[in-house]
Design a protein around this motif. Structure first.
Motif, PDB file in Angstrom:
ATOM      1  N   MET A  87      27.161  91.153-103.238  1.00 47.54           N
ATOM      2  CA  MET A  87      26.264  91.057-104.385  1.00 47.54           C
ATOM      3  C   MET A  87      26.579  89.831-105.235  1.00 47.54           C
ATOM      4  SD  MET A  87      26.344  95.076-105.540  1.00 47.54           S
ATOM      5  CE  MET A  87      25.997  96.394-104.380  1.00 47.54           C
ATOM      6  N   GLY A  88      25.588  89.375-105.970  1.00 50.63           N
ATOM      7  CA  GLY A  88      25.806  88.253-106.878  1.00 50.63           C
ATOM      8  C   GLY A  88      24.880  87.094-106.603  1.00 50.63           C
ATOM      9  N   HIS A  89      24.887  86.097-107.480  1.00 46.44           N
ATOM     10  CA  HIS A  89      23.922  85.004-107.378  1.00 46.44           C
ATOM     11  C   HIS A  89      24.281  84.051-106.236  1.00 46.44           C
ATOM     12  CE1 HIS A  89      27.029  82.646-109.415  1.00 46.44           C
ATOM     13  NE2 HIS A  89      26.284  81.568-109.273  1.00 46.44           N
ATOM     14  N   GLU A  90      23.275  83.302-105.775  1.00 46.30           N
ATOM     15  CA  GLU A  90      23.419  82.345-104.678  1.00 46.30           C
ATOM     16  C   GLU A  90      23.112  80.942-105.205  1.00 46.30           C
ATOM     17  OE1 GLU A  90      24.217  80.164-102.202  1.00 46.30           O
ATOM     18  OE2 GLU A  90      24.359  82.113-101.177  1.00 46.30           O
ATOM     19  N   PRO A  91      24.124  80.080-105.373  1.00 45.19           N
ATOM     20  CA  PRO A  91      23.908  78.731-105.913  1.00 45.19           C
ATOM     21  C   PRO A  91      22.969  77.867-105.074  1.00 45.19           C
ATOM     22  CG  PRO A  91      26.244  79.326-105.955  1.00 45.19           C
ATOM     23  CD  PRO A  91      25.549  80.381-105.142  1.00 45.19           C
ATOM     24  N   LEU A  92      22.863  78.152-103.772  1.00 43.06           N
ATOM     25  CA  LEU A  92      22.019  77.336-102.900  1.00 43.06           C
ATOM     26  C   LEU A  92      20.536  77.419-103.264  1.00 43.06           C
ATOM     27  CD1 LEU A  92      21.755  75.585-100.317  1.00 43.06           C
ATOM     28  CD2 LEU A  92      21.644  77.727 -99.001  1.00 43.06           C
ATOM     29  N   THR A  93      20.131  78.517-103.867  1.00 41.23           N
ATOM     30  CA  THR A  93      18.706  78.760-104.134  1.00 41.23           C
ATOM     31  C   THR A  93      18.070  77.640-104.940  1.00 41.23           C
ATOM     32  OG1 THR A  93      19.049  81.157-104.052  1.00 41.23           O
ATOM     33  CG2 THR A  93      17.059  80.371-105.164  1.00 41.23           C
ATOM     34  N   LYS A  94      18.736  77.182-105.988  1.00 33.17           N
ATOM     35  CA  LYS A  94      18.126  76.163-106.856  1.00 33.17           C
ATOM     36  C   LYS A  94      17.901  74.852-106.118  1.00 33.17           C
ATOM     37  CE  LYS A  94      22.633  75.014-108.952  1.00 33.17           C
ATOM     38  NZ  LYS A  94      23.366  76.178-108.369  1.00 33.17           N
ATOM     39  N   TYR A  95      18.763  74.545-105.158  1.00 35.70           N
ATOM     40  CA  TYR A  95      18.598  73.299-104.405  1.00 35.70           C
ATOM     41  C   TYR A  95      17.438  73.406-103.412  1.00 35.70           C
ATOM     42  CZ  TYR A  95      23.216  72.357-106.339  1.00 35.70           C
ATOM     43  OH  TYR A  95      24.273  72.169-107.200  1.00 35.70           O
ATOM     44  N   VAL A  96      17.265  74.575-102.815  1.00 38.23           N
ATOM     45  CA  VAL A  96      16.130  74.773-101.917  1.00 38.23           C
ATOM     46  C   VAL A  96      14.825  74.683-102.705  1.00 38.23           C
ATOM     47  CG1 VAL A  96      14.997  76.378-100.332  1.00 38.23           C
ATOM     48  CG2 VAL A  96      17.497  76.203-100.355  1.00 38.23           C
ATOM     49  N   VAL A  97      14.798  75.306-103.881  1.00 37.63           N
ATOM     50  CA  VAL A  97      13.608  75.241-104.735  1.00 37.63           C
ATOM     51  C   VAL A  97      13.286  73.790-105.088  1.00 37.63           C
ATOM     52  CG1 VAL A  97      12.688  75.790-107.026  1.00 37.63           C
ATOM     53  CG2 VAL A  97      13.855  77.557-105.688  1.00 37.63           C
ATOM     54  N   LEU A  98      14.279  73.041-105.489  1.00 31.63           N
ATOM     55  CA  LEU A  98      14.081  71.637-105.846  1.00 31.63           C
ATOM     56  C   LEU A  98      13.508  70.848-104.674  1.00 31.63           C
ATOM     57  CD1 LEU A  98      14.431  69.316-107.868  1.00 31.63           C
ATOM     58  CD2 LEU A  98      16.781  69.042-107.034  1.00 31.63           C
ATOM     59  N   ALA A  99      14.045  71.075-103.473  1.00 33.84           N
ATOM     60  CA  ALA A  99      13.589  70.342-102.292  1.00 33.84           C
ATOM     61  C   ALA A  99      12.140  70.694-101.946  1.00 33.84           C
ATOM     62  CB  ALA A  99      14.507  70.655-101.107  1.00 33.84           C
ATOM     63  N   VAL A 100      11.779  71.965-102.015  1.00 29.89           N
ATOM     64  CA  VAL A 100      10.427  72.376-101.641  1.00 29.89           C
ATOM     65  C   VAL A 100       9.408  71.911-102.684  1.00 29.89           C
ATOM     66  CG1 VAL A 100       8.930  74.348-101.159  1.00 29.89           C
ATOM     67  CG2 VAL A 100      11.278  74.331-100.303  1.00 29.89           C
ATOM     68  N   VAL A 101       9.758  71.981-103.955  1.00 31.48           N
ATOM     69  CA  VAL A 101       8.866  71.470-104.996  1.00 31.48           C
ATOM     70  C   VAL A 101       8.636  69.977-104.799  1.00 31.48           C
ATOM     71  CG1 VAL A 101       8.662  70.977-107.470  1.00 31.48           C
ATOM     72  CG2 VAL A 101       9.394  73.248-106.707  1.00 31.48           C
ATOM     73  N   ALA A 102       9.705  69.237-104.506  1.00 29.37           N
ATOM     74  CA  ALA A 102       9.587  67.793-104.268  1.00 29.37           C
ATOM     75  C   ALA A 102       8.708  67.512-103.053  1.00 29.37           C
ATOM     76  CB  ALA A 102      10.975  67.187-104.076  1.00 29.37           C
ATOM     77  N   PRO A 317      18.919  95.252-103.945  1.00 30.23           N
ATOM     78  CA  PRO A 317      18.221  94.097-104.530  1.00 30.23           C
ATOM     79  C   PRO A 317      19.170  93.059-105.124  1.00 30.23           C
ATOM     80  CG  PRO A 317      17.252  96.172-105.271  1.00 30.23           C
ATOM     81  CD  PRO A 317      18.544  96.520-104.600  1.00 30.23           C
ATOM     82  N   SER A 318      20.425  93.412-105.345  1.00 28.02           N
ATOM     83  CA  SER A 318      21.383  92.479-105.924  1.00 28.02           C
ATOM     84  C   SER A 318      22.111  91.651-104.869  1.00 28.02           C
ATOM     85  CB  SER A 318      22.414  93.235-106.773  1.00 28.02           C
ATOM     86  OG  SER A 318      23.041  94.254-106.019  1.00 28.02           O
ATOM     87  N   VAL A 319      21.764  91.830-103.606  1.00 28.50           N
ATOM     88  CA  VAL A 319      22.325  90.996-102.534  1.00 28.50           C
ATOM     89  C   VAL A 319      21.361  89.838-102.286  1.00 28.50           C
ATOM     90  CG1 VAL A 319      22.950  90.885-100.089  1.00 28.50           C
ATOM     91  CG2 VAL A 319      23.588  92.888-101.454  1.00 28.50           C
ATOM     92  N   PRO A 320      21.787  88.584-102.431  1.00 29.07           N
ATOM     93  CA  PRO A 320      20.881  87.437-102.276  1.00 29.07           C
ATOM     94  C   PRO A 320      20.474  87.203-100.824  1.00 29.07           C
ATOM     95  CG  PRO A 320      23.114  86.678-102.567  1.00 29.07           C
ATOM     96  CD  PRO A 320      23.160  88.160-102.774  1.00 29.07           C
ATOM     97  N   TRP A 321      19.474  86.376-100.663  1.00 31.24           N
ATOM     98  CA  TRP A 321      18.866  86.139 -99.352  1.00 31.24           C
ATOM     99  C   TRP A 321      19.834  85.653 -98.295  1.00 31.24           C
ATOM    100  CZ3 TRP A 321      18.219  80.945 -97.493  1.00 31.24           C
ATOM    101  CH2 TRP A 321      18.591  79.944 -98.408  1.00 31.24           C
ATOM    102  N   THR A 322      20.792  84.848 -98.663  1.00 32.62           N
ATOM    103  CA  THR A 322      21.726  84.299 -97.678  1.00 32.62           C
ATOM    104  C   THR A 322      22.665  85.351 -97.106  1.00 32.62           C
ATOM    105  OG1 THR A 322      23.187  83.669 -99.502  1.00 32.62           O
ATOM    106  CG2 THR A 322      21.724  81.959 -98.627  1.00 32.62           C
ATOM    107  N   ARG A 323      22.818  86.490 -97.799  1.00 29.25           N
ATOM    108  CA  ARG A 323      23.774  87.521 -97.362  1.00 29.25           C
ATOM    109  C   ARG A 323      23.106  88.772 -96.827  1.00 29.25           C
ATOM    110  NH1 ARG A 323      26.475  86.909-103.109  1.00 29.25           N
ATOM    111  NH2 ARG A 323      26.651  84.633-103.075  1.00 29.25           N
ATOM    112  N   LEU A 324      21.788  88.785 -96.742  1.00 29.09           N
ATOM    113  CA  LEU A 324      21.099  89.954 -96.194  1.00 29.09           C
ATOM    114  C   LEU A 324      21.427  90.180 -94.712  1.00 29.09           C
ATOM    115  CD1 LEU A 324      17.636  89.702 -97.976  1.00 29.09           C
ATOM    116  CD2 LEU A 324      19.441  91.388 -98.393  1.00 29.09           C
TER     117      LEU A 324
END
Length: 384
Positions: A87-102, A317-324
């Motif tokens: 459980m817990g936040h995934e730091p990678l998410t913000k970088y993926v979001v930035l790349a896809v928005v760009a 729901p508290s498990v982030p996508w990378t750890r599912l």
């Protein structure tokens, strides 16, 4: 002839009184191949035979039981207490979001001098745009669970940023509706993911299902407002102002074609797109089963924040996508025996053409009301 339709492990007689008249679907007709599979077959379900007769198509499946995810979550935590480490936040998410928005803004700018109805414009809007904006839909879904940052406000701000290429401000309202979907799965009048009675009456045929699958994005955007209105918060206002300001400036600087690319991408993302199969796959009932949530473990998860691991997501729901995937690997005795979908694109095809599934194929419960939770959530919104 009915032997081929008998639930796995059943005796020589089938008591049709349990099936609410749905046996009439089988009279003189061959049943379609089974749509779901079981990663690890059991004596109860071999993954090939039909474990149950079709659902009665005249109404939704009304259940008196508790939603299954809380029970399984407690069982898994008892059997595998180490699950909390996932459980817990995934730091990678913000970088993926930035790349896809760009990526989306880059393609939109590239097409600024291209006619919106030209073949190349439509092709790029469907292939790149539809896939990218669908990815951003699911990024907002992930961020809604506060899994990108530790703080609530940082997650809300990132969701608004991810919302920019989508063209329509929805991240703030989606958060509340989606949390209710988790807490009140299947509750009529609360879970806005459920089709309405009007949809059942009007769309419960091949043409209607084709229309629904083609315009899913509009149903998910409009239905919540009719089912359950929200009290606006400061974040709703920020979301609207930021999105509309961005749209005006983007169109003014790069032209209307660029903005139309973003909007058309959002339409394709929620239409007849391979990734959009997950909307139908997740909670529609299949193969006569009273199973409310289905997972999908195929390659399209790479483009969709592993949302195919949907039983796992609802359980934790508290498990982030990378750890599912790690969650599934941790508790295979729980997940590998649950029927799942082998293909998202085929889910759309089968939904449209299969008479055993349609707008009626959802499990509902009588809504219990959530006034106490609304008060608590209002307190949280004010404090944040």
């Amino acid at each position: 002839m009915l032997d081929q339709f008998r639930p796995a492990g059943a005796g020589s007689q089938v008591d049709f009184s349990y099936f609410g008249g749905a046996e009439s679907l089988l009279e003189g007709k061959q049943r379609s191949p089974r749509r779901t599979e079981v990663p690890k077959p059991t004596d109860k379900d071999d993954g090939q035979s039909y474990p149950a007769l079709p659902q009665d198509p005249s109404d939704f499946l009304w259940l008196m039981t508790e939603e299954p995810h809380r029970t399984r979550r407690l069982e898994i935590m008892k059997a595998h207490p180490e699950v909390t480490k996932l459980m817990g936040h995934e730091p990678l998410t913000k970088y993926v979001v930035l790349a896809v928005v760009a990526l989306q803004l880059g393609v939109a700018i590239y097409l600024r001098h291209t006619r919106p109805l030209s073949p190349i414009f439509i092709f790029l809007a469907y292939t790149i745009g539809g896939t990218a904006n669908h990815n951003l839909f699911l990024a907002i879904h992930e961020i809604t669970h506060n899994l990108a940052f530790r703080g609530v406000n940082a997650n809300k701000a990132l969701a608004i940023f991810a919302n920019l290429p989508i063209g329509v401000p929805y991240s703030a309202s989606f958060k509340k509706y989606h949390i209710e979907h988790h807490k009140h799965l299947g509750e009529d009048g609360i879970d806005t993911d459920l089709p309405s009675r009007l949809e059942l009456v009007c769309l419960n045929n091949v043409l209607g299902k084709t229309f629904f699958a083609s315009f899913q994005i509009f149903f998910y955007a409009i239905r919540p407002g009719f089912v359950r209105t929200q009290t606006p918060t400061i974040w709703h206002l920020i979301n609207i102002v930021v999105e509309l300001t961005f749209n005006v400036l983007f169109a003014k600087i790069f032209g209307i074609s660029s903005l139309m690319y973003l909007v058309l991408s959002s339409f394709f993302a929620g239409s007849l797109h391979p990734c959009a199969g997950h909307f139908i796959a997740e909670h529609y009932l299949w193969d006569g089963l009273e199973q409310e949530t289905y997972s999908y473990y195929g390659p399209l998860n790479v483009l969709a924040y592993n949302v195919g691991y949907h039983n796992e997501h609802h359980d934790f729901p508290s498990v982030p996508w990378t750890r599912l995937p790690a969650l599934r690997a941790l508790a295979p005795e729980f997940y590998d025996t649950i029927p799942s979908h082998p293909s998202w694109p085929m889910v759309i095809v089968n939904f449209i053409r299969d008479r055993e599934v349609g707008m009626f194929a959802r499990a509902k419960r009588v809504g219990k009301g959530i006034k106490k939770e609304e008060v608590e959530e209002a307190k949280v919104d004010k404090s944040s």
